[in-house]
Design an enzyme around this catalytic site. Structure first.
Site, PDB file in Angstrom:
ATOM      1  N   GLY A 105      42.831  40.379  42.646  1.00 40.17           N
ATOM      2  CA  GLY A 105      43.458  40.753  43.906  1.00 40.17           C
ATOM      3  C   GLY A 105      44.674  41.631  43.695  1.00 40.17           C
ATOM      4  N   CYS A 162      43.170  36.236  39.858  1.00 42.06           N
ATOM      5  CA  CYS A 162      41.875  35.690  39.432  1.00 42.06           C
ATOM      6  C   CYS A 162      41.629  35.747  37.925  1.00 42.06           C
ATOM      7  CB  CYS A 162      40.745  36.418  40.150  1.00 42.06           C
ATOM      8  SG  CYS A 162      40.833  36.259  41.945  1.00 42.06           S
ATOM      9  N   HIS A 217      34.614  29.488  42.259  1.00 42.20           N
ATOM     10  CA  HIS A 217      35.661  30.338  41.679  1.00 42.20           C
ATOM     11  C   HIS A 217      37.030  29.695  41.884  1.00 42.20           C
ATOM     12  CE1 HIS A 217      38.207  33.595  40.611  1.00 42.20           C
ATOM     13  NE2 HIS A 217      38.168  34.278  41.754  1.00 42.20           N
ATOM     14  N   CYS A 253      37.413  40.895  38.588  1.00 40.35           N
ATOM     15  CA  CYS A 253      38.308  41.689  39.427  1.00 40.35           C
ATOM     16  C   CYS A 253      39.512  40.842  39.774  1.00 40.35           C
ATOM     17  CB  CYS A 253      37.592  42.170  40.681  1.00 40.35           C
ATOM     18  SG  CYS A 253      36.926  40.843  41.718  1.00 40.35           S
TER      19      CYS A 253
END
Length: 464
Positions: A429, A140, A395, A427
Site C-alpha cells: 500500500g 504488506c 492475508h 505489492c
C-alpha cells in the site's frame, strides 16, 4: 591485461602457500589470461565467503484464520506470536539466549502497544530478558522486511543469529485512519493516491491494464483449489504450529478450549459460476469482489536465520539461503503492480534471470494485480503459488511475507534437486513492491549452473 595476469599470479600464490618466491617467478612465463566459463556476467555469482551466507534453519507459522469469525477471533496477539517463536527454537534446539534480535513485521496495531506485545510474547516463548525485540512496518511486506532486516544485520556482522517474524490480528486491529488528514494532500495527486482504499487501487489496475472479471475469478478459483489440495495432502503440516487457544460464544460468553492447526479460509468447492454472482465491493461497475480479493486474517510466523558457519558448527540442516531483497516504488494509484517491478530487480540483484526461478510466492492481495503481474512477467502458472495464495489462505498484513518464506522453503525442500531458486514478492500500500530471492538449502555448489559464455570473457574486466 597486465593487471589480470598479476591477479592470477597472486591467486596461484595463495593456492600454493608452500611455494618459494623463486618458484613463483618461474610461473610468470606460463601465466596467460584465461577465459572464465561463468564470465563477468555469469548466471549466478557465488563468492568465496561461503561460510558468511545467511541461511534459514527454521520457518514456522500458525494457521491463518478469518478475522472476527475464525479460529483466532478470541486470541490475544501476543498469544499468536509466542508459539511460533518457541517453535523455531524447539525445532533447532538453539539456546534462546543466543538470539541477538527478534524483528517482528506488523501493520495495524498502535506501534508502542504492539512493540510491548511482541516483547511479552518473547517472554512467553522462553526468551530471556537479554534478547531485544523490535517491530517494523512496511505495510504488506512487513514480514518479509523483518526477515530481510535480520539477514542484512547478519551479513553486516552485527550479530550471527536472529529471528524475523510477522504478527497480525485483524480481529483486534482494523484498517483505518486515526486523526485528521493534512489538507496539503490535495495539492499533489500522488499524495492523494496514498489514501485510496486498496480495493480502488485494484479497480485501477483492472481498468488500466485490461484485467477482466473472469480472469480475476478464475485466479481465485485456482488459489482455492491448490490450497485445498495442499491441505488435504498434508503439505502445510511441516510449517504450521498448532496453537492452543479458546473460542468464546458471543451469546453466552462460554469459553471452549481448542487447538487450531488448519487454515480456515479455504473453500474447496469455489467455482467461477458462484464467484460471478458476487457484487463488486468497491465500485458500482467494478470487477473486484470479496471472492477475488484476499481475506482479512489473524496469524503469526517466524523465521530463524544465522550465518552458515554457525549453522554448520551446530550441525543444523539448512532449509534455505537468503540471497537478496529489493523494495521498489510504484504509482500509489496502482500499487498492485509492485511485484512486476520488484521481482525483476531482485532476480537481477541475485545474478539470475526470471527463467532461473523455479517457484514464486506472490501475495494475492487482489485477483487483478496478481493476474497482471503474472502476465506482465510472463511467468509460468505452474511455478506460482503452487499451494494456493492469499485469496484462499488469507492475508494477515504483517505476517504474509514471513508466511510466504515458510511456505516457499518447505515446498522447495519437498521438490529437492528440481527446485533451486525461489522468490517471495508482494505489492505494498501507498505504492511499493518488495521481493526476495532464496536458494534451497542443500543446493550449493561452485558455479556449475553458470551458462556457457561463447565470447572471450576473462576472469577480470581489466583483461582487455
Amino acid at each position: 591485461m597486465e593487471k589480470a595476469i598479476e591477479r592470477q599470479r597472486v591467486l596461484l600464490q595463495h593456492l600454493r602457500p608452500s611455494s618459494t618466491a623463486s618458484t613463483l617467478e618461474n610461473l610468470d612465463s606460463s601465466l596467460s589470461a584465461s577465459a572464465c566459463l561463468a564470465g563477468d556476467s555469469s548466471a549466478y555469482h557465488r563468492t568465496s565467503a561461503f561460510g558468511d551466507d545467511v541461511v534459514i534453519v527454521a520457518a514456522q507459522r500458525t494457521a491463518i484464520c478469518k478475522a472476527k469469525r475464525g479460529g483466532f477471533k478470541d486470541t490475544y496477539a501476543d498469544d499468536l506470536l509466542a508459539p511460533v517463536l518457541k517453535a523455531v527454537i524447539d525445532k533447532t534446539n538453539v539456546n534462546p539466549s543466543e538470539i541477538a534480535d527478534i524483528v517482528v513485521g506488523t501493520v495495524l496495531a498502535p506501534g508502542s502497544q504492539r512493540a510491548a506485545e511482541c516483547k511479552m510474547a518473547a517472554f512467553y516463548a522462553g526468551f530471556p530478558e537479554t534478547v531485544p525485540v523490535r517491530t517494523v512496518n512496511r505495510q504488506c511486506s512487513s514480514g518479509l522486511q523483518a526477515v530481510a532486516d535480520v539477514a542484512a544485520a547478519i551479513k553486516a556482522g552485527f550479530y550471527d543469529i536472529g529471528i524475523g517474524a510477522g504478527l497480525e490480528s485483524m480481529t483486534a486491529n482494523s484498517m483505518g485512519w486515526d486523526g485528521t488528514v493534512n489538507p496539503r494532500v490535495k495539492s499533489m495527486e500522488h499524495a492523494q493516491s496514498c489514501l485510496l482504499p486498496m480495493g480502488i487501487t485494484s479497480e485501477n489496475v483492472a481498468s488500466r491494464y485490461g484485467i477482466t472479471r473472469l480472469e480475476q475469478d478464475q485466479a481465485a478459483v485456482d488459489s482455492h483449489k491448490k490450497a485445498a489440495a495442499a491441505a488435504a495432502s498434508g503439505k502445510f503440516r511441516d510449517e504450521i504450529v498448532p496453537v492452543q487457544t479458546k473460542i468464546v460464544d458471543p451469546k453466552t460468553g462460554d469459553e471452549t478450549p481448542v487447538t487450531i492447526s488448519a487454515d480456515d479460509g479455504i473453500r474447496a468447492n469455489t467455482n467461477v459460476a458462484d464467484l460471478g454472482k458476487l457484487r463488486p465491493s468497491f465500485k458500482k461497475d467494478g470487477t473486484t469482489t470479496a471472492g477475488n480479493s484476499s481475506q482479512v486474517s489473524d496469524a503469526a510466523a517466524a523465521v530463524l536465520l544465522m550465518k552458515r558457519s554457525v549453522a554448520m558448527q551446530k550441525g543444523l540442516p539448512i532449509l534455505g539461503v537468503f540471497r537478496t531483497f529489493v523494495a521498489v516504488g510504484v504509482d500509489p494509484a496502482v500499487m498492485g503492480v509492485g511485484p512486476a517491478v520488484a521481482i525483476p530487480a531482485a532476480v537481477k540483484s541475485a545474478g539470475l534471470e526470471i527463467d532461473d526461478i523455479d517457484l514464486f510466492e506472490i501475495n494475492e492481495a487482489f485477483g487483478s494485480q496478481y493476474v497482471y503481474c503474472q502476465k506482465k512477467l510472463e511467468l509460468d502458472p505452474a511455478k506460482i503459488n503452487v499451494n494456493g495464495g492469499a485469496m484462499a489462505l488469507g492475508h494477515p498484513l504483517g505476517v504474509t511475507g514471513a508466511r510466504c518464506v515458510a511456505t516457499l522453503l518447505h515446498e522447495m525442500k519437498r521438490r529437492g534437486r528440481d527446485c533451486r531458486f525461489g522468490v517471495v514478492s508482494m505489492c505494498i500500500g501507498t505504492g511499493m513492491g518488495a521481493a526476495a530471492v532464496f536458494e534451497r538449502g542443500d543446493a550449493c555448489d561452485e558455479v556449475c549452473n553458470a551458462r556457457k559464455i561463447d565470447s572471450k570473457n576473462f576472469l577480470s574486466k581489466d583483461a582487455k
